[in-house]
Design a protein around this motif. Structure first.
Motif, PDB file in Angstrom:
ATOM      1  N   GLY A  35       0.794  -1.219   0.000  1.00 46.74           N
ATOM      2  CA  GLY A  35       0.000   0.000   0.000  1.00 46.74           C
ATOM      3  C   GLY A  35       0.827   1.269   0.000  1.00 46.74           C
ATOM      4  O   GLY A  35       2.056   1.236  -0.092  1.00 46.74           O
ATOM      5  N   PRO A  36       0.178   2.422   0.107  1.00 44.03           N
ATOM      6  CA  PRO A  36       0.843   3.709  -0.085  1.00 44.03           C
ATOM      7  C   PRO A  36       1.586   4.266   1.116  1.00 44.03           C
ATOM      8  O   PRO A  36       2.325   5.240   0.979  1.00 44.03           O
ATOM      9  CB  PRO A  36      -0.326   4.630  -0.448  1.00 44.03           C
ATOM     10  N   GLY A  37       1.376   3.716   2.309  1.00 41.60           N
ATOM     11  CA  GLY A  37       2.091   4.273   3.460  1.00 41.60           C
ATOM     12  C   GLY A  37       1.538   3.885   4.809  1.00 41.60           C
ATOM     13  O   GLY A  37       2.285   3.631   5.752  1.00 41.60           O
ATOM     14  N   ASP A  38       0.226   3.846   4.945  1.00 43.76           N
ATOM     15  CA  ASP A  38      -0.407   3.477   6.206  1.00 43.76           C
ATOM     16  C   ASP A  38      -0.389   1.959   6.346  1.00 43.76           C
ATOM     17  O   ASP A  38      -0.980   1.258   5.518  1.00 43.76           O
ATOM     18  CB  ASP A  38      -1.852   3.985   6.220  1.00 43.76           C
ATOM     19  N   PRO A  39       0.273   1.401   7.376  1.00 42.20           N
ATOM     20  CA  PRO A  39       0.322  -0.058   7.537  1.00 42.20           C
ATOM     21  C   PRO A  39      -1.059  -0.695   7.634  1.00 42.20           C
ATOM     22  O   PRO A  39      -1.220  -1.867   7.293  1.00 42.20           O
ATOM     23  CB  PRO A  39       1.102  -0.243   8.846  1.00 42.20           C
ATOM     24  N   TYR A  87      -2.748  18.908  -5.301  1.00 41.21           N
ATOM     25  CA  TYR A  87      -1.444  18.357  -4.946  1.00 41.21           C
ATOM     26  C   TYR A  87      -1.580  17.537  -3.665  1.00 41.21           C
ATOM     27  O   TYR A  87      -2.139  18.013  -2.669  1.00 41.21           O
ATOM     28  CB  TYR A  87      -0.446  19.497  -4.732  1.00 41.21           C
ATOM     29  N   VAL A  88      -1.092  16.278  -3.691  1.00 43.95           N
ATOM     30  CA  VAL A  88      -1.160  15.408  -2.520  1.00 43.95           C
ATOM     31  C   VAL A  88       0.228  14.844  -2.256  1.00 43.95           C
ATOM     32  O   VAL A  88       0.864  14.278  -3.152  1.00 43.95           O
ATOM     33  CB  VAL A  88      -2.163  14.254  -2.702  1.00 43.95           C
ATOM     34  N   GLU A  89       0.660  14.973  -1.033  1.00 46.38           N
ATOM     35  CA  GLU A  89       1.998  14.535  -0.620  1.00 46.38           C
ATOM     36  C   GLU A  89       1.878  13.490   0.485  1.00 46.38           C
ATOM     37  O   GLU A  89       1.144  13.684   1.444  1.00 46.38           O
ATOM     38  CB  GLU A  89       2.760  15.774  -0.130  1.00 46.38           C
ATOM     39  N   ARG A  90       2.556  12.353   0.289  1.00 47.77           N
ATOM     40  CA  ARG A  90       2.589  11.275   1.293  1.00 47.77           C
ATOM     41  C   ARG A  90       1.176  10.827   1.707  1.00 47.77           C
ATOM     42  O   ARG A  90       0.836  10.770   2.887  1.00 47.77           O
ATOM     43  CB  ARG A  90       3.391  11.707   2.516  1.00 47.77           C
ATOM     44  N   ALA A  91       0.354  10.508   0.742  1.00 47.98           N
ATOM     45  CA  ALA A  91      -1.025  10.099   1.017  1.00 47.98           C
ATOM     46  C   ALA A  91      -1.071   8.897   1.949  1.00 47.98           C
ATOM     47  O   ALA A  91      -0.368   7.915   1.728  1.00 47.98           O
ATOM     48  CB  ALA A  91      -1.742   9.758  -0.288  1.00 47.98           C
ATOM     49  N   SER A  92      -1.851   9.021   3.011  1.00 48.80           N
ATOM     50  CA  SER A  92      -2.096   7.986   4.023  1.00 48.80           C
ATOM     51  C   SER A  92      -0.947   7.797   5.003  1.00 48.80           C
ATOM     52  O   SER A  92      -1.089   7.076   5.994  1.00 48.80           O
ATOM     53  CB  SER A  92      -2.434   6.626   3.381  1.00 48.80           C
ATOM     54  N   ALA A  93       0.185   8.407   4.751  1.00 46.70           N
ATOM     55  CA  ALA A  93       1.352   8.236   5.625  1.00 46.70           C
ATOM     56  C   ALA A  93       1.504   9.436   6.545  1.00 46.70           C
ATOM     57  O   ALA A  93       0.712  10.381   6.510  1.00 46.70           O
ATOM     58  CB  ALA A  93       2.607   8.036   4.779  1.00 46.70           C
ATOM     59  N   GLY A  94       2.530   9.413   7.370  1.00 48.93           N
ATOM     60  CA  GLY A  94       2.800  10.554   8.233  1.00 48.93           C
ATOM     61  C   GLY A  94       3.123  11.798   7.421  1.00 48.93           C
ATOM     62  O   GLY A  94       3.637  11.709   6.307  1.00 48.93           O
ATOM     63  N   ARG A  95       2.775  12.944   7.942  1.00 49.88           N
ATOM     64  CA  ARG A  95       3.005  14.239   7.278  1.00 49.88           C
ATOM     65  C   ARG A  95       2.250  14.349   5.947  1.00 49.88           C
ATOM     66  O   ARG A  95       2.710  14.986   4.993  1.00 49.88           O
ATOM     67  CB  ARG A  95       4.495  14.496   7.062  1.00 49.88           C
ATOM     68  N   GLU A  96       1.076  13.734   5.896  1.00 45.02           N
ATOM     69  CA  GLU A  96       0.230  13.851   4.708  1.00 45.02           C
ATOM     70  C   GLU A  96      -0.120  15.324   4.478  1.00 45.02           C
ATOM     71  O   GLU A  96      -0.384  16.068   5.409  1.00 45.02           O
ATOM     72  CB  GLU A  96      -1.037  13.029   4.913  1.00 45.02           C
TER      73      GLU A  96
END
Length: 234
Positions: free
Chosen positions: A12-16, A196-205
């Motif tokens: 996935g994109p970042g979120d476990p 603009y979307v940065e670090r979707a689903s992860a920290g510092r989204e």
């Protein structure tokens, strides 16, 4: 002799928590875990999956070179495939961790084509642009509308042509190409729609209008969405 299975695991994109139950099960059952680390940085895929690792598994870090030279990347993938193949020959399954989905702009595809002699299973993962749409709370398409995924690394004329006749799009690999993306979208009259979307689903989204993003370069995990217009078309 029974060989092991090559397992492509989409994390996935970042979120476990966005890893599927099947991905977690395969990951925990595999005696060997492999992942790619690029440019000398820690593996993002491993960081995502870390909370689901049981410990005690053999790990293979496939380091990609910092230089943008195709021949060096080819050599690195050949060497990585050889290391994984050695484990498979011993009857051990190897779970290869892949950011997003294994077969969507993923390094796993490079390993898959080099290891066709072995049984392979792919566990799909959530991709970045759907996570970005969720973060932006923005529908992408509906009904019979079309949707295109375009890498910002494409030459400017190709980028312009691919975006010029679509109801909606996702522009990936923005990074140092953000100014080129702004230019094309401005020429096409689409800049005001761009998100603009940065670090979707992860920290510092981070989610904002592209017109409000002032930097000359975006992080690696950044993309631009062109969602459907309010009227359902362009």
């Amino acid at each position: 002799m029974i060989t092991g299975r090559l397992l492509g695991i989409g994390v996935g994109p970042g979120d476990p928590e966005l890893m599927t139950l099947k991905a977690i099960r395969y990951l925990r059952e595999a005696p060997v875990v492999a992942y790619v680390s690029a440019n000398g940085r820690p593996s993002i895929a491993r960081q995502i999956a870390a909370t689901h690792l049981l410990g005690g598994q053999r790990e293979i870090n496939l380091a990609l070179p910092m230089q943008r030279l195709p021949q060096l990347a080819e050599a690195a993938y050949n060497e990585g495939a050889s290391r994984i193949g050695a484990e498979l020959e011993q009857g051990r399954d190897v779970a290869v961790l892949c950011e997003g989905d294994p077969l969507f702009y993923g390094s796993f595809a490079q390993l898959l084509v080099r290891l066709t002699a072995y049984a392979a299973e792919i566990v799909p993962g959530v991709v970045s642009f759907t996570a970005a749409a969720a973060a932006a709370r923005q529908p992408l398409v509906a009904g019979s509308e079309s949707f295109v995924v375009v890498p910002a690394t494409a030459p400017l004329p190709q980028l312009r042509a691919r975006l010029g006749h679509r109801e909606a799009a996702a522009i990936l690999k923005v990074g140092r190409h953000v100014d080129k993306v702004r230019q094309v979208l401005s020429e096409l009259g689409l800049l005001e729609r761009a998100i603009y979307v940065e670090r979707a689903s992860a920290g510092r989204e981070r989610v904002l209008r592209l017109t409000d993003f002032d930097d000359d370069e975006a992080p690696y995990f950044a993309l631009v969405l062109l969602p459907r217009s309010a009227s359902g078309g362009r």
